[in-house]
Design an enzyme around this catalytic site. Structure first.
Site, PDB file in Angstrom:
ATOM      1  N   CYS A  76      78.093  23.508  40.185  1.00 25.07           N
ATOM      2  CA  CYS A  76      76.907  23.903  39.904  1.00 25.07           C
ATOM      3  C   CYS A  76      75.737  23.764  39.867  1.00 25.07           C
ATOM      4  CB  CYS A  76      76.819  25.473  39.105  1.00 25.07           C
ATOM      5  SG  CYS A  76      78.110  27.054  39.568  1.00 25.07           S
ATOM      6  N   PRO A  77      74.859  23.950  41.502  1.00 24.92           N
ATOM      7  CA  PRO A  77      74.671  25.295  41.777  1.00 24.92           C
ATOM      8  C   PRO A  77      75.277  24.828  43.797  1.00 24.92           C
ATOM      9  CG  PRO A  77      72.312  24.270  42.330  1.00 24.92           C
ATOM     10  CD  PRO A  77      73.306  23.694  41.384  1.00 24.92           C
TER      11      PRO A  77
END
Lengths: 347, 79
Positions: free
Chosen positions: B13-14
């Site tokens: 992530c992201p």
């Protein structure tokens, strides 16, 4: 009749950008957020990888801020473009390898591009004069506005009253009297404003939100550049610098040693690109060897791997070695004593 | 209405959120996206991104280390 004005807010996930956006929303402006992903963001990665960090709130703080504000958030991948900022910062580095001022200019510039592409009117940041030694000074704030191209469409709602009026203030889109005049490193005014708005549980990163401000990370990045002979990197390089214990026992190779299960899982994804090893007679780390290695290097690396395993006090530890060209082999080694590891092997 | 798969495996992530965002931008209202990822953080971040943009998370399944998040693109999307 005036239509609703629209502003794009740089949302880092910290308190200041959260407050800055909210102050402007309170004046009836439509706000949407942008958040930039450089690859160096502390956000998310280490607690995604390391099991021991999983007691912390598992959330993306920029998305959390957007939910608190009730606004859309656009996360922009700037990994490739950002390389030039890290490698050749016009204004030099701040703490460690942080290209502080260039970074802010670049991000405001990207927000300016987004603003123009999406028909928005101005840009909001959570900057406060005196908050940061390089990018948030009274003399550098006009530089950011000028060099980013945002000029007087850049509003800093938390310290606006200490700065010349911007276009949104002069045009009556924003009431300057309802903006703030915060100044300096104290966080008290922001904490008080957060309480006024009822914001709780906001992120307060102690060391900033960027690995480039971290001394140990900077040492590893400089080592990478030095051994490669050029200031270049790929995303995988900078991700691996965030993970594991890094040792350089010889100039020709570096070891990346998983420190726990989560890191071992993460390093597994890179096994096929590196000579790698792990103890098989005892529990222990997955270790990647970065560089060209000979048989003496393999033996030294295996002894170090044994040192970081549960067999550290055993007479012999069996280590399995994979060089990705031939079948895996096993060697039995004596763990290297802790006192025989020179401190300068650790990056 | 069509269905698409977003492969976000081995991304931290992201990036799974960014891949989802890009796929939504290419989709039409009512389209279904199946986001396949391995970062446990995506279980929190992808739904959070969907909430702020008004998309619906239909289900989240886990199989070993893979996570599959099914979402439906909102009728009106300005992402």
């Amino acid at each position: 009749m005036n239509s609703t004005r629209k502003a794009v807010a740089l949302i880092s996930g910290g308190l200041d950008s959260l407050l800055a956006a909210r102050v402007v929303m309170d004046q009836g402006v439509h706000v949407e957020g942008v958040n930039f992903y450089t690859g160096f963001c502390v956000e998310g990665h280490t607690h995604a990888i390391r099991r021991q960090d999983r007691t912390r709130p598992r959330r993306n703080n920029a998305l959390w801020s957007a939910e608190q504000l009730g606004i859309r958030l656009h996360i922009l991948d700037i990994i490739e473009e950002y390389k030039d900022i890290v490698i050749n910062p016009k204004h030099g580095y701040g703490a460690n390898l942080n290209p502080c001022l260039d970074c802010k200019i670049f991000m405001v510039g990207k927000a300016h591009e987004w603003m123009q592409a999406h028909g928005f009117d101005f840009i909001i940041t959570g900057e406060v004069i005196g908050q940061r030694p390089m990018s948030q000074r009274k003399d550098t704030m006009p530089v950011i506005a000028r060099d980013s191209g945002a000029e007087d469409r850049l509003v800093r709602p938390l310290c606006a009253r200490n700065l010349p009026a911007t276009l949104p203030e002069r045009a009556g889109w924003l009431d300057r009297e309802k903006l703030y005049g915060f100044n300096g490193r104290s966080r008290k005014p922001q904490i008080a404003l957060a309480a006024q708005y009822g914001f709780r549980d906001f992120a307060q990163p102690a060391g900033g939100c960027c690995f480039l401000t971290d001394r140990q990370y900077a040492v590893k990045l400089e080592d990478l550049w030095k051994t490669r002979g050029s200031k270049q990197y790929e995303l995988d390089d900078i991700m691996l610098l965030k993970v594991g214990r890094h040792l350089r026992p010889r100039p020709n190779f570096k070891m990346i040693v998983g420190r726990e299960e989560g890191e071992n899982h993460f390093l597994e994804g890179y096994r096929k690109r590196f000579v790698h090893m792990m103890p098989v007679s005892h529990n222990g780390p997955l270790v990647l060897l970065d560089g060209a290695v000979g048989s003496a290097d393999i033996e030294l690396a295996a002894r170090l791997t044994a040192r970081f395993s549960k067999g550290r006090d055993a007479d012999r530890v069996t280590v399995e070695v994979h060089d990705n060209r031939s079948p895996a082999s096993r060697i039995e080694v004596a763990p290297i004593p802790a006192g025989e590891i020179p401190p300068d092997w650790y990056l | 209405m069509s269905k698409h798969v977003v492969d976000a495996r081995n991304l931290l992530c992201p990036m799974p959120v960014i891949r989802t965002q890009d796929a939504v931008a290419r989709s039409r209202p009512g389209d279904e996206l199946r986001i396949v990822c391995t970062d446990p953080g995506a279980v929190y971040d992808v739904p959070a991104w969907c909430r702020v943009h008004g998309h619906t998370v239909r289900r989240i399944d886990r199989l070993d280390r893979e996570i599959c998040i099914e979402i439906v693109v909102a009728q009106v999307d300005a992402s």
